[in-house]
Enzyme design. Sequence first.
Site, PDB file in Angstrom:
ATOM      1  N   GLY A  25     -60.361 -64.028 -16.703  1.00 41.08           N
ATOM      2  CA  GLY A  25     -59.582 -63.403 -17.758  1.00 41.08           C
ATOM      3  C   GLY A  25     -59.510 -64.314 -18.971  1.00 41.08           C
ATOM      4  N   GLY A  26     -58.418 -65.044 -19.086  1.00 36.17           N
ATOM      5  CA  GLY A  26     -58.124 -65.848 -20.279  1.00 36.17           C
ATOM      6  C   GLY A  26     -59.282 -66.689 -20.796  1.00 36.17           C
ATOM      7  CD  GLU A  52     -54.033 -57.877 -15.095  1.00 37.14           C
ATOM      8  OE1 GLU A  52     -54.858 -57.349 -15.854  1.00 37.14           O
ATOM      9  OE2 GLU A  52     -53.884 -59.119 -14.992  1.00 37.14           O
ATOM     10  CG  ASN A  69     -60.879 -58.103 -16.804  1.00 40.73           C
ATOM     11  OD1 ASN A  69     -60.892 -57.355 -17.787  1.00 40.73           O
ATOM     12  ND2 ASN A  69     -60.041 -57.950 -15.794  1.00 40.73           N
ATOM     13  CD1 TRP A  70     -63.854 -60.624 -22.173  1.00 40.75           C
ATOM     14  CD2 TRP A  70     -64.380 -59.375 -23.954  1.00 40.75           C
ATOM     15  NE1 TRP A  70     -65.055 -61.076 -22.644  1.00 40.75           N
ATOM     16  CE2 TRP A  70     -65.405 -60.334 -23.749  1.00 40.75           C
ATOM     17  CE3 TRP A  70     -64.500 -58.485 -25.017  1.00 40.75           C
ATOM     18  CZ2 TRP A  70     -66.531 -60.416 -24.571  1.00 40.75           C
ATOM     19  CZ3 TRP A  70     -65.623 -58.564 -25.842  1.00 40.75           C
ATOM     20  CH2 TRP A  70     -66.620 -59.524 -25.617  1.00 40.75           C
ATOM     21  CE  LYS A  71     -57.102 -60.027 -16.704  1.00 43.25           C
ATOM     22  NZ  LYS A  71     -56.063 -60.733 -15.966  1.00 43.25           N
ATOM     23  CG  HIS A  89     -57.756 -56.329 -12.425  1.00 46.09           C
ATOM     24  ND1 HIS A  89     -56.446 -56.723 -12.573  1.00 46.09           N
ATOM     25  CD2 HIS A  89     -58.512 -57.423 -12.697  1.00 46.09           C
ATOM     26  CE1 HIS A  89     -56.421 -57.996 -12.940  1.00 46.09           C
ATOM     27  NE2 HIS A  89     -57.664 -58.447 -13.014  1.00 46.09           N
ATOM     28  N   GLY A 120     -53.558 -65.295 -14.512  1.00 45.34           N
ATOM     29  CA  GLY A 120     -52.867 -65.547 -15.772  1.00 45.34           C
ATOM     30  C   GLY A 120     -51.722 -66.532 -15.664  1.00 45.34           C
ATOM     31  CB  SER A 174     -55.674 -69.683 -13.154  1.00 45.08           C
ATOM     32  OG  SER A 174     -54.490 -68.953 -13.461  1.00 45.08           O
ATOM     33  CD  GLU A 178     -59.467 -60.911 -10.431  1.00 46.17           C
ATOM     34  OE1 GLU A 178     -59.958 -61.674 -11.264  1.00 46.17           O
ATOM     35  OE2 GLU A 178     -58.864 -59.871 -10.751  1.00 46.17           O
TER      36      GLU A 178
HETATM   37  P1  13P Z   1     -57.104 -65.090 -15.606  1.00 47.16           P
HETATM   38  O1  13P Z   1     -58.447 -65.758 -15.565  1.00 47.16           O
HETATM   39  O2  13P Z   1     -56.546 -64.981 -16.976  1.00 47.16           O
HETATM   40  O3  13P Z   1     -56.163 -65.708 -14.614  1.00 47.16           O
HETATM   41  O4  13P Z   1     -57.331 -63.565 -15.136  1.00 47.16           O
HETATM   42  C1  13P Z   1     -58.026 -63.340 -13.974  1.00 47.16           C
HETATM   43  C2  13P Z   1     -58.308 -61.892 -13.861  1.00 47.16           C
HETATM   44  O5  13P Z   1     -57.432 -61.105 -13.606  1.00 47.16           O
HETATM   45  C3  13P Z   1     -59.686 -61.445 -14.116  1.00 47.16           C
HETATM   46  O6  13P Z   1     -59.857 -60.116 -13.757  1.00 47.16           O
END
Ligand code: 13P
Length: 277
Positions: A249-250, A98, A10-12, A96, A189, A228, A183
């Site tokens: 994500g990251g 977020e 997920n590149w957000k 998600h 993050g 994470s 999640e």
């Molecule tokens: P991180 O891997 O950066 O913690 O993000 C997880 C996430 O929200 C993937 O959708």
Amino acid sequence: MKRKPMMAGNWKMNKTISEAKELALALKASAGAETKVDVVLCPPFLAIPTVAGAVAGSNIKVAAQDFFWKEKGAYTGEISAQMIKDGGCASVVIGHSERRGRFGKVEDDLVGEGLGPFGDNNTTVNTKTKAALDAGLLPIVCCGETLAERKTGKTDLVVKSQVLAALAGLSGEEIAKVVIAYEPVWAIGTGEVCDSAEANRVLGMIRGALAELVGDTAQAMQILYGGSVAPDNIEELMAQPEIDGGLVGGASLVAEKFQALIDAAAKARGGCCGCGG
Ligand code: 13P
């Protein structure tokens, strides 16, 4: 039961079109022939056609990070299922944290369900899940508790109710097509990965909730962990029987790191009998 693992990046809100192309091409080179793991890239909307073009002809699939459930019309700023499909998506992330306005870190205790800027909640997640399935998209439905909910012993209650709400009114056949991503909001993050045994426990609880809806079919459904996930914790996570992969994500923003996650998933579960061989 042996389930094929999935590693979804997920590149957000990261990567311009050219940066997205570069990352997609690097991953096509290293993971394009991957057969043991479902590799999914979730770029920002604008980069979807470029990324889909870059990975065309490989085994890598593209997903959107969200969509709006209406087919078309006066919905300024929104994008439909048909549009993301037309852009090259086979799948879509739904609900998600977020987008539900449930942020980690500082915002965690300040913003309640559905009160964030993007407005998703259990009801919209349900509508989107139905609409995605109707459009032939694979929904990756997110759930997870905040730190405050965990601290007050509400983890299972919150997560189970999110999952049941997301799937309400769907047929067993439809539910079987859904991927669930657990999640925990506090792990997103933050570098604070959920303890692998605890993640496994929550995923088992989710599978139990799915089994109440679809019986043994729940054993075949992919359930991911996110929060994470990184090359230094992926082996431990993938060693857990309930964890079928990651929503990342990251670590998905750097080709080598994401490739390390794909490799670990293939090694842990991708073998002939789950032995890694
Ligand atoms: P991180 O891997 O950066 O913690 O993000 C997880 C996430 O929200 C993937 O959708």
